[in-house]
Design an enzyme around this catalytic site. Structure first.
Site, PDB file in Angstrom:
ATOM      1  N   LYS A 111      46.161 -41.657-108.262  1.00 18.21           N
ATOM      2  CA  LYS A 111      47.376 -41.086-108.778  1.00 18.21           C
ATOM      3  C   LYS A 111      48.119 -41.469-109.578  1.00 18.21           C
ATOM      4  CE  LYS A 111      48.353 -40.651-103.572  1.00 18.21           C
ATOM      5  NZ  LYS A 111      49.030 -40.440-101.756  1.00 18.21           N
ATOM      6  N   LYS A 193      36.282 -33.628-103.714  1.00 21.42           N
ATOM      7  CA  LYS A 193      36.492 -32.970-101.808  1.00 21.42           C
ATOM      8  C   LYS A 193      37.637 -32.100-102.641  1.00 21.42           C
ATOM      9  CE  LYS A 193      39.701 -35.729 -99.054  1.00 21.42           C
ATOM     10  NZ  LYS A 193      40.536 -36.955 -99.103  1.00 21.42           N
ATOM     11  N   LYS A 196      44.124 -29.777-100.471  1.00 21.07           N
ATOM     12  CA  LYS A 196      45.810 -28.930-100.708  1.00 21.07           C
ATOM     13  C   LYS A 196      45.943 -28.980-102.080  1.00 21.07           C
ATOM     14  CE  LYS A 196      47.093 -32.160 -97.990  1.00 21.07           C
ATOM     15  NZ  LYS A 196      48.164 -32.273 -96.510  1.00 21.07           N
TER      16      LYS A 196
END
Length: 329
Positions: A111, A193, A196
């Site tokens: 992140k 992966k 969203k």
């Protein structure tokens, strides 16, 4: 005494089929466990959020828990920020967490790279809040995807360190990870992966996608030129991912799926996968819309869940304060 289960989901965007893969098991766990499920809205503000967006998405994800089958009469679904004990316990546990432990967290590294202009302290310390979420309810098991195993392991380490200093105050949790389907991959980049936040809408299946959208996305999913339906994540990642979707939707073993589509080609296979996924997601989407259309009922269920969660959380927090020697009068 029945074992206790705790897990949480962030209100950051729409729930994906990957979320569904993990969360579909949650309602069944209540047959043998006491279950507590939380919309972890405090975790979601490590990135800048628009206030109305955060408010709306929190409502939607809470409604999604109910739509997926979480029963407020049997389970405890609630919203994290409605129970202040989470933040209180985070501070106390933070004083028992090592800087090096947090700096090694994989998601912090990922992140930080994606949000290089907003590497805030919350992004660094939110695994401590996650530990507080789990330990606050004396959870024995935490149903998570494989990518969250590291966070549960850190929670265990913090718990063991705390208990080593003050006695058996907190319950040591264990990750509860289902096998196949725990990691759903992108439809367009099956080495990554399913996310969203993927800018390619066709790469991700959302719980709210209608049947036509699901069929369209799966028809466009990456496969290969081999034409054989075989589970081989290394050499056939796209096909293996579609087989995983079919397995999750039907509970059929991979060997049975290979036999079912032996020699039938990818067109037939993709059509079957699309129908199976749509059969799973369409009823969830319909129930979600029903909950969202009744704001008064949804608010009442959120308040009820927070009250039940608070009753348990306060007891744990009091044990921690007493064990650490805080003066109470």
């Amino acid at each position: 005494m029945r074992k206790r289960v705790f897990s949480g989901v962030q209100p950051t965007g729409r729930l994906t089929f990957g979320n569904y893969s993990t969360m579909r098991h949650w309602p069944k766990l209540a047959d043998d466990h006491d279950c507590i499920y939380c919309v972890v809205d405090l975790h979601s503000v490590t990135i800048t959020r628009k206030p109305e967006e955060l408010r709306n998405e929190t409502r939607k994800v809470f409604a999604a828990l109910l739509a997926l089958g979480i029963d407020p009469d049997r389970d405890i679904p609630f919203i994290q920020s409605h129970v202040p004990a989470h933040s209180e316990l985070m501070w106390l546990l933070g004083c028992h967490t090592m800087f090096g432990e947090l700096s090694r967290m994989t998601q912090f590294k990922d992140k930080s790279a994606r949000h290089a202009t907003n590497v805030n302290v919350g992004l660094f310390t939110y695994p401590v809040l996650q530990a507080a979420d789990i330990l606050l309810y004396d959870a024995h098991f935490v149903p998570v995807g494989e990518d969250q195993r590291q966070h549960v392991e850190l929670s265990r380490d913090i718990c063991l360190r705390f208990n080593g200093r003050y006695g058996d105050v907190l319950t040591v949790p264990e990750p509860l990870i289902k096998g196949a389907g725990a990691r759903v991959m992108s439809l367009s980049e099956p080495s990554e992966k399913m996310s969203k936040s993927d800018p390619n809408e066709n790469a991700t299946l959302f719980v709210t996608d209608g049947r036509d959208t699901i069929v369209k996305k799966i028809k466009r999913a990456v496969t290969d030129s081999d034409g054989a339906v075989r589970y081989d994540t290394e050499n056939k990642p796209g096909v293996a991912n579609l087989m995983t979707l079919y397995h999750i939707s039907t509970d059929k073993p991979f060997g049975e799926i290979e036999r079912e589509f032996d020699g039938r080609g990818y067109g037939v296979f993709k059509a079957a996968v699309a129908e199976a996924v749509a059969d799973c997601l369409t009823p969830v989407g319909q129930r979600l819309n029903e909950y969202l259309s009744d704001a008064a009922q949804l608010d009442a269920l959120a308040r009820r869940g927070a009250e039940k969660a608070s009753e348990r959380a306060v007891k744990t927090l009091e044990r921690v304060y007493n064990a650490m020697g805080f003066y109470k009068c």
